[in-house]
Write a protein that holds these residues in place. Sequence first.
Motif: not given
Length: 232
Positions: A152-153, A146-147, A2-5, A139-140
């Motif tokens: 999880t990236p 980058t999502l 439902t979402s993404v950064d 996060a490396g």
Amino acid sequence: MTSVDFHFDPMCPFAFHASRWIRHVRAETAIDIAWRFFSLEEINRRDDQKHPWEREWSYGWSLMRIGALLRRESMDLLDRWYAATGHLLHTDGGKPHDPNVARGLLERLGLDPAILDAALADPTTHDDVRADHDRVVAAGGFGVPTLFVQGTPFFGPVLVDPPEGESAVRLWNTLTELLEFPHVYEIQRVKGAADTAAIGQALEPYVRGRDWQSVNRGEVVDLSILETESDT
């Protein structure tokens, strides 16, 4: 899902094309996009160079501070500003990283052009950009797009000519299904001459608009090769 950064640098053509794709996904699925920042200037900075925040005006970092101020009012406002900024550079070959152009762009969006000066006068906008950037680094991560999906990236997708409609959703499903395989770290398509030509054509506006060297993981990229391929 439902979402993404979605972490972006407004100067990055591949982040821009991926942002076009994720907006198509949103239109089809109603996912929520949280726009976040990342600085290619900082991650690719040499030891003998100033940090972008130590300069009076820094192309990507200063623009993202404008975005940070707009985000406090609404994510939708940041969405509109990033779409317009990206279109100007990566589609029209303009220079939104020029302060006067950036002010004019704010005005065309119906916003007060003084927002630029307000953003740079407020040290907490720097803090907002730095926090987003540091999240990716911790996060490396090393670049954009980058999502973050369910924490999880993912780096990517790196693409041009982004898919629309159901095709956009299929690519989204392909990405999110990788969550089932936590030890699959990288899949990369080998790029031949035709791919290089397509990338060169897609990046031509960016090449015209940029006022900086393009860098990939610390190495300067010779975009004249792409320009030559796209002209043949």
